[in-house]
Write a protein that holds these residues in place. Structure first.
Motif, short mmCIF file in Angstrom:
data_model
loop_
_atom_site.label_atom_id
_atom_site.label_comp_id
_atom_site.label_asym_id
_atom_site.label_seq_id
_atom_site.Cartn_x
_atom_site.Cartn_y
_atom_site.Cartn_z
N SER A 115 2.75 8.54 -0.82
CA SER A 115 1.95 7.44 -1.35
C SER A 115 1.13 6.79 -0.24
CB SER A 115 2.82 6.41 -2.06
OG SER A 115 3.88 6.03 -1.26
N GLU A 118 -1.89 8.91 0.09
CA GLU A 118 -2.82 8.63 -1.00
C GLU A 118 -3.62 7.37 -0.70
OE1 GLU A 118 -0.58 8.42 -4.56
OE2 GLU A 118 -0.09 10.57 -4.49
N LYS B 228 -0.36 1.54 -9.63
CA LYS B 228 0.05 2.47 -8.60
C LYS B 228 1.38 2.10 -7.97
CE LYS B 228 -0.73 4.35 -4.41
NZ LYS B 228 -0.34 3.55 -3.32
N PHE B 230 3.48 2.43 -5.69
CA PHE B 230 4.50 3.41 -5.35
C PHE B 230 5.03 4.19 -6.53
CE2 PHE B 230 4.35 0.46 -1.94
CZ PHE B 230 4.12 1.33 -0.91
N ASN B 232 4.01 7.62 -9.01
CA ASN B 232 3.39 8.90 -8.70
C ASN B 232 2.00 9.01 -9.31
OD1 ASN B 232 5.10 10.20 -7.04
ND2 ASN B 232 6.37 11.02 -8.71
N SER B 233 1.06 8.31 -8.79
CA SER B 233 -0.30 8.57 -9.27
C SER B 233 -0.97 9.45 -8.24
CB SER B 233 -1.06 7.28 -9.44
OG SER B 233 -1.19 6.63 -8.22
N SER B 234 -1.64 10.47 -8.73
CA SER B 234 -2.22 11.42 -7.80
C SER B 234 -3.56 10.92 -7.31
CB SER B 234 -2.35 12.79 -8.47
OG SER B 234 -3.07 12.63 -9.66
N SER B 235 -3.99 11.43 -6.20
CA SER B 235 -5.21 10.94 -5.58
C SER B 235 -6.48 11.17 -6.41
CB SER B 235 -5.36 11.51 -4.19
OG SER B 235 -4.95 12.84 -4.17
#
Lengths: 135, 245
Positions: A115, A118, B228, B230, B232-235
Motif C-alpha cells: 500500500s 501504491e 483506500k 490500507f 486492497n485497492s489496486s493502483s
C-alpha cells in the motif's frame, strides 16, 4: 557477549586458576618452623626472602576474599540461568506460536509495503500532473 | 615470495573432487529415472558415471574415524558413567517435568559448594599429610567434570530459550517497521487531503467549469482516500480517477 553457560564455564576456569595460584602462594611464601624446640629454624636457600607473618596473613585474607567473590559470581550466574522452571514442551510450544506470529507479521508487512508503493505511485502521478500543467 | 604465497592460497582451499563435473542436470535426472523404474537400457559407461552421484553407504558400527578423531553417527552426550566418572548428582524424579532445569540449578549450587569445601580440604591435607593430596585432587576433578557435564546438559534448554528471545526481538522489530510504514503513509495522505481541500477552498466558486471539475476530482480523491485506507485497492483505480483532474 557470550551466553550464560559459557560465562559460567569461564568463571569456573577462573575459580580453578585462583585455587592453583592460592596453593602456589602458600607453598612459596609460608614460613618454616622447627620440628622441636631444640632445633634451629632452617631457611630455604632457594627463597631467601619470605614475607613477614602479617604480610602473609593479609595476602591470604585477600586471596580468600577474591575466592569468595568469584564463588558468589558463579552462584549468581547459576541463579540467572535462563528458562528455569520451563519445560521443554512449553518451550517448543512457545517457539511454534512465535513462528506463527512472525509469519503473519511478515504478511502484514508485505501488505503495508504494497500500500505504501501504491501511495507512492499516486503521489508521483500528482506531481507529474502538476508539473505538466506548469510547463 | 609471491610464488610461496600463491601456493599457500591454493593450499587453503583444496580443489573440488574431480567427479563434481558429473553432477549435471541431465545426469541427476537420469539417476532419478533409473531409481524409479530400474532402467536397464542404459549403457555400462553411463552407469559408471552415475555411480558417482549416489552417496556411499554409511560405514558399519556406531562410530567413524575422521581427521584422527573418533566420531559418533548420532550426536549425543556421553553419559558420565560411560566415561568412567562417578556421577555425583541425582537425576530428577520425574524427567519431563518443568522442574528439570530448576533441579539442575539446585544441583549445580550444591556441587559448587562441595568444590569449595574440597579445596579447603586440599589445603588442610597439604599441611598435615602432603602425600595424601592426590585423593582430594581426584575428588575435585570428579566434581568439576560433573559440573561441566551438568552445564552441557543444560545447553539445549538454553538454546531453545535464546531462540525464543531472538524471535520475540524479531517480532518487535517487524511490528515497529509496520507501524512506521503505516504512519508515514497516513501522514502523506493527510497532506494530500489537506492540499486538495485548500485548493478547493481557494478556487471553490461553483460557476466555473474548471472548478467544478476540480471539485469533483477532489471529492473523488477524498472518497478514494477514505476507501483506500490500507485496503486492497489496486493502483489502476488511482489513475482512472485521477484523470478527472
Amino acid at each position: 557477549m557470550s551466553d550464560r553457560l559459557t560465562q559460567l564455564q569461564i568463571c569456573l576456569d577462573q575459580l580453578l586458576n585462583q585455587f592453583v595460584s592460592m596453593l602456589n602462594y602458600v607453598d612459596s611464601s609460608h614460613d618454616l618452623s622447627a620440628t622441636n624446640p631444640t632445633e634451629t629454624k632452617l631457611s630455604d636457600p632457594m627463597r631467601p626472602v619470605i614475607p613477614t607473618s602479617s604480610e602473609f596473613q593479609s595476602s591470604i585474607y585477600e586471596l580468600s576474599t577474591d575466592l569468595i567473590l568469584k564463588t558468589r559470581q558463579v552462584l549468581t550466574l547459576i541463579e540467572s540461568l535462563p528458562g528455569a522452571g520451563v519445560s521443554k514442551e512449553e518451550q517448543v510450544e512457545k517457539i511454534e506460536r512465535l513462528q506463527k506470529e512472525l509469519n503473519s507479521l511478515e504478511e502484514k508487512k508485505v501488505q503495508a509495503v504494497r500500500s505504501k508503493d501504491e501511495l507512492l505511485s499516486f503521489v508521483n502521478l500528482i506531481i507529474e500532473e502538476f508539473t505538466s500543467d506548469l510547463i | 615470495m609471491s610464488q610461496q604465497e600463491d601456493s599457500l592460497i591454493s593450499a587453503l582451499y583444496p580443489p573440488p573432487p574431480p567427479f563434481v563435473k558429473f553432477f549435471t542436470d541431465e545426469n541427476i535426472e537420469k539417476l532419478e529415472n533409473s531409481k524409479k523404474g530400474n532402467d536397464t537400457v542404459e549403457l555400462e559407461d553411463e552407469d559408471k558415471v552415475l555411480e558417482f552421484l549416489t552417496p556411499p553407504t554409511q560405514p558399519e558400527g556406531d562410530t567413524y574415524r575422521s581427521f584422527g578423531n573418533i566420531w559418533q553417527f548420532n550426536d549425543k552426550m556421553p553419559k558420565l558413567e560411560e566415561m568412567g566418572i562417578e556421577k555425583l548428582y541425582k537425576d530428577p524424579d520425574d524427567k519431563s517435568s518443568s522442574n528439570d532445569s530448576k533441579f539442575k540449578i539446585q544441583e549445580l549450587r550444591t556441587l559448587l559448594k562441595s568444590l569449595l569445601l574440597n579445596f579447603l580440604e586440599v589445603i588442610g591435607v597439604m599441611s598435615s599429610a602432603p602425600d595424601q593430596f592426590h585423593i582430594k585432587i581426584d575428588q575435585i576433578r570428579t566434581i568439576l567434570i560433573n559440573i561441566h557435564h551438568l552445564l552441557n546438559e543444560y545447553r539445549p534448554h538454553q538454546s531453545r530459550e535464546s531462540l525464543i528471545l531472538l524471535m520475540e526481538k524479531q517480532i518487535d522489530t517487524k511490528r515497529n517497521e509496520i507501524e512506521e510504514i503505516e504512519n508515514t503513509c497516513k501522514n502523506v495522505e493527510e497532506k494530500i487531503k489537506h492540499l486538495i481541500q485548500s485548493h478547493v477552498d481557494r478556487t471553490g466558486e461553483p460557476d466555473q467549469v474548471q472548478d467544478i471539475e476540480t471539485q469533483t476530482a477532489a471529492d473523488d480523491m477524498l472518497e478514494l482516500k477514505i476507501d483506500k485506507d490500507f485496503k486492497n485497492s489496486s493502483s489502476p483505480s488511482y489513475t482512472v480517477k485521477f484523470e478527472g483532474l
